[in-house]
Design a protein around this motif. Structure first.
Motif, PDB file in Angstrom:
ATOM      1  N   CYS A  89       0.862  -1.179   0.000  1.00 42.44           N
ATOM      2  CA  CYS A  89       0.000   0.000   0.000  1.00 42.44           C
ATOM      3  C   CYS A  89       0.899   1.230   0.000  1.00 42.44           C
ATOM      4  CB  CYS A  89      -0.914   0.003   1.221  1.00 42.44           C
ATOM      5  SG  CYS A  89      -1.980   1.463   1.331  1.00 42.44           S
ATOM      6  N   THR A  90       0.723   2.098  -0.997  1.00 43.03           N
ATOM      7  CA  THR A  90       1.560   3.302  -1.086  1.00 43.03           C
ATOM      8  C   THR A  90       1.155   4.353  -0.054  1.00 43.03           C
ATOM      9  OG1 THR A  90       0.128   4.233  -2.792  1.00 43.03           O
ATOM     10  CG2 THR A  90       2.025   2.943  -3.532  1.00 43.03           C
ATOM     11  N   ILE A  91       0.033   4.144   0.625  1.00 38.24           N
ATOM     12  CA  ILE A  91      -0.423   5.092   1.637  1.00 38.24           C
ATOM     13  C   ILE A  91       0.172   4.767   3.009  1.00 38.24           C
ATOM     14  CG2 ILE A  91      -2.447   6.123   2.773  1.00 38.24           C
ATOM     15  CD1 ILE A  91      -2.284   6.625  -0.302  1.00 38.24           C
ATOM     16  N   CYS A  92       0.039   3.495   3.444  1.00 45.08           N
ATOM     17  CA  CYS A  92       0.461   3.151   4.817  1.00 45.08           C
ATOM     18  C   CYS A  92       1.569   2.109   4.905  1.00 45.08           C
ATOM     19  CB  CYS A  92      -0.750   2.681   5.629  1.00 45.08           C
ATOM     20  SG  CYS A  92      -1.331   1.020   5.188  1.00 45.08           S
ATOM     21  N   GLY A  93       1.893   1.442   3.793  1.00 47.15           N
ATOM     22  CA  GLY A  93       2.970   0.456   3.823  1.00 47.15           C
ATOM     23  C   GLY A  93       2.531  -0.971   4.114  1.00 47.15           C
ATOM     24  N   TYR A  94       1.202  -1.201   4.247  1.00 49.69           N
ATOM     25  CA  TYR A  94       0.700  -2.573   4.448  1.00 49.69           C
ATOM     26  C   TYR A  94       1.091  -3.426   3.243  1.00 49.69           C
ATOM     27  CZ  TYR A  94      -2.632  -6.454   4.465  1.00 49.69           C
ATOM     28  OH  TYR A  94      -3.197  -7.702   4.427  1.00 49.69           O
ATOM     29  N   ILE A  95       1.533  -4.644   3.510  1.00 50.79           N
ATOM     30  CA  ILE A  95       1.936  -5.549   2.427  1.00 50.79           C
ATOM     31  C   ILE A  95       0.917  -6.667   2.286  1.00 50.79           C
ATOM     32  CG2 ILE A  95       3.694  -7.170   1.627  1.00 50.79           C
ATOM     33  CD1 ILE A  95       5.741  -5.356   3.091  1.00 50.79           C
ATOM     34  N   TYR A  96       0.353  -6.779   1.067  1.00 49.03           N
ATOM     35  CA  TYR A  96      -0.552  -7.891   0.766  1.00 49.03           C
ATOM     36  C   TYR A  96       0.294  -9.051   0.287  1.00 49.03           C
ATOM     37  CZ  TYR A  96      -3.891 -10.987  -1.331  1.00 49.03           C
ATOM     38  OH  TYR A  96      -4.610 -12.117  -1.625  1.00 49.03           O
ATOM     39  N   TRP A 132      -3.124 -11.590  -6.511  1.00 52.35           N
ATOM     40  CA  TRP A 132      -3.518 -10.186  -6.535  1.00 52.35           C
ATOM     41  C   TRP A 132      -4.580  -9.911  -7.603  1.00 52.35           C
ATOM     42  CZ3 TRP A 132      -3.655  -6.301  -3.484  1.00 52.35           C
ATOM     43  CH2 TRP A 132      -3.816  -5.006  -3.959  1.00 52.35           C
ATOM     44  N   GLU A 133      -4.425 -10.535  -8.753  1.00 50.93           N
ATOM     45  CA  GLU A 133      -5.367 -10.334  -9.854  1.00 50.93           C
ATOM     46  C   GLU A 133      -6.778 -10.796  -9.479  1.00 50.93           C
ATOM     47  OE1 GLU A 133      -2.480 -12.417 -10.354  1.00 50.93           O
ATOM     48  OE2 GLU A 133      -1.361 -10.567 -10.730  1.00 50.93           O
ATOM     49  N   ASP A 134      -6.859 -11.728  -8.528  1.00 55.21           N
ATOM     50  CA  ASP A 134      -8.153 -12.290  -8.131  1.00 55.21           C
ATOM     51  C   ASP A 134      -8.765 -11.604  -6.903  1.00 55.21           C
ATOM     52  OD1 ASP A 134      -7.968 -14.083 -10.236  1.00 55.21           O
ATOM     53  OD2 ASP A 134      -6.931 -15.574  -9.024  1.00 55.21           O
ATOM     54  N   VAL A 135      -8.033 -10.662  -6.318  1.00 58.01           N
ATOM     55  CA  VAL A 135      -8.585  -9.895  -5.193  1.00 58.01           C
ATOM     56  C   VAL A 135      -9.661  -8.982  -5.774  1.00 58.01           C
ATOM     57  CG1 VAL A 135      -8.059  -8.133  -3.464  1.00 58.01           C
ATOM     58  CG2 VAL A 135      -6.445  -9.989  -3.856  1.00 58.01           C
ATOM     59  N   PRO A 136     -10.848  -8.937  -5.160  1.00 62.13           N
ATOM     60  CA  PRO A 136     -11.930  -8.102  -5.697  1.00 62.13           C
ATOM     61  C   PRO A 136     -11.527  -6.629  -5.843  1.00 62.13           C
ATOM     62  CG  PRO A 136     -12.742  -9.514  -3.933  1.00 62.13           C
ATOM     63  CD  PRO A 136     -11.245  -9.648  -3.949  1.00 62.13           C
ATOM     64  N   GLU A 137     -12.035  -5.984  -6.879  1.00 63.23           N
ATOM     65  CA  GLU A 137     -11.701  -4.582  -7.124  1.00 63.23           C
ATOM     66  C   GLU A 137     -12.193  -3.665  -6.012  1.00 63.23           C
ATOM     67  OE1 GLU A 137      -9.640  -3.306  -9.437  1.00 63.23           O
ATOM     68  OE2 GLU A 137      -9.279  -5.394  -9.963  1.00 63.23           O
ATOM     69  N   ASP A 138     -13.214  -4.083  -5.270  1.00 63.33           N
ATOM     70  CA  ASP A 138     -13.740  -3.233  -4.204  1.00 63.33           C
ATOM     71  C   ASP A 138     -13.073  -3.505  -2.845  1.00 63.33           C
ATOM     72  OD1 ASP A 138     -14.883  -5.713  -3.721  1.00 63.33           O
ATOM     73  OD2 ASP A 138     -16.916  -4.937  -3.491  1.00 63.33           O
ATOM     74  N   TRP A 139     -12.067  -4.383  -2.848  1.00 61.22           N
ATOM     75  CA  TRP A 139     -11.303  -4.646  -1.628  1.00 61.22           C
ATOM     76  C   TRP A 139     -10.527  -3.387  -1.258  1.00 61.22           C
ATOM     77  CZ3 TRP A 139      -5.906  -4.765  -0.842  1.00 61.22           C
ATOM     78  CH2 TRP A 139      -5.469  -5.349   0.355  1.00 61.22           C
ATOM     79  N   VAL A 140     -10.374  -3.149   0.041  1.00 67.23           N
ATOM     80  CA  VAL A 140      -9.582  -2.005   0.496  1.00 67.23           C
ATOM     81  C   VAL A 140      -8.517  -2.466   1.484  1.00 67.23           C
ATOM     82  CG1 VAL A 140     -11.432  -0.326   0.150  1.00 67.23           C
ATOM     83  CG2 VAL A 140     -11.204  -1.455   2.368  1.00 67.23           C
ATOM     84  N   CYS A 153      -5.549   0.928   6.367  1.00 62.91           N
ATOM     85  CA  CYS A 153      -5.904   2.349   6.223  1.00 62.91           C
ATOM     86  C   CYS A 153      -7.127   2.608   5.352  1.00 62.91           C
ATOM     87  CB  CYS A 153      -4.713   3.142   5.688  1.00 62.91           C
ATOM     88  SG  CYS A 153      -4.327   2.834   3.940  1.00 62.91           S
ATOM     89  N   GLY A 154      -7.661   1.561   4.712  1.00 60.21           N
ATOM     90  CA  GLY A 154      -8.861   1.729   3.901  1.00 60.21           C
ATOM     91  C   GLY A 154      -8.609   2.236   2.498  1.00 60.21           C
ATOM     92  N   ALA A 155      -7.348   2.302   2.080  1.00 58.94           N
ATOM     93  CA  ALA A 155      -7.027   2.761   0.729  1.00 58.94           C
ATOM     94  C   ALA A 155      -7.545   1.748  -0.302  1.00 58.94           C
ATOM     95  CB  ALA A 155      -5.520   2.933   0.573  1.00 58.94           C
ATOM     96  N   PRO A 156      -7.924   2.224  -1.486  1.00 56.25           N
ATOM     97  CA  PRO A 156      -8.416   1.312  -2.522  1.00 56.25           C
ATOM     98  C   PRO A 156      -7.297   0.442  -3.103  1.00 56.25           C
ATOM     99  CG  PRO A 156      -8.206   3.521  -3.399  1.00 56.25           C
ATOM    100  CD  PRO A 156      -7.941   3.615  -1.916  1.00 56.25           C
TER     101      PRO A 156
END
Length: 53
Positions: A5-12, A29-37, A41-44
Motif C-alpha cells: 500500500c503506497t499510503i500506509c505500507g501494508y503488504i498484501y 492479486w489479480e483475483d482480489v476483488p476490485e472493491d477490496w480495500v 488504512c482503507g485505501a483502494p
C-alpha cells in the motif's frame, strides 16, 4: 509477488490473503476483488504497487 500500500505500507501477501475481509489465503492479486480495500488504512486496491522483499 507481494503488493504494498503506497499510503500506509501494508503488504498484501497472496500466501496469507486477507481472511478478515473475505480474501482466502492463496488468492493472487489479480483475483482480489476490485472493491477490496487496505485493511490497515482503507485505501483502494489501486493504491497498491508491486513489492519485492
Amino acid at each position: 509477488m507481494k503488493y504494498i500500500c503506497t499510503i500506509c505500507g501494508y503488504i498484501y501477501d497472496p500466501a496469507e490473503g486477507d481472511p478478515d475481509s473475505g480474501v482466502e489465503p492463496g488468492t493472487k492479486w489479480e483475483d482480489v476483488p476490485e472493491d477490496w480495500v487496505c485493511p490497515e488504512c482503507g485505501a483502494p486496491k489501486s493504491s497498491f504497487e508491486p513489492y519485492e522483499d
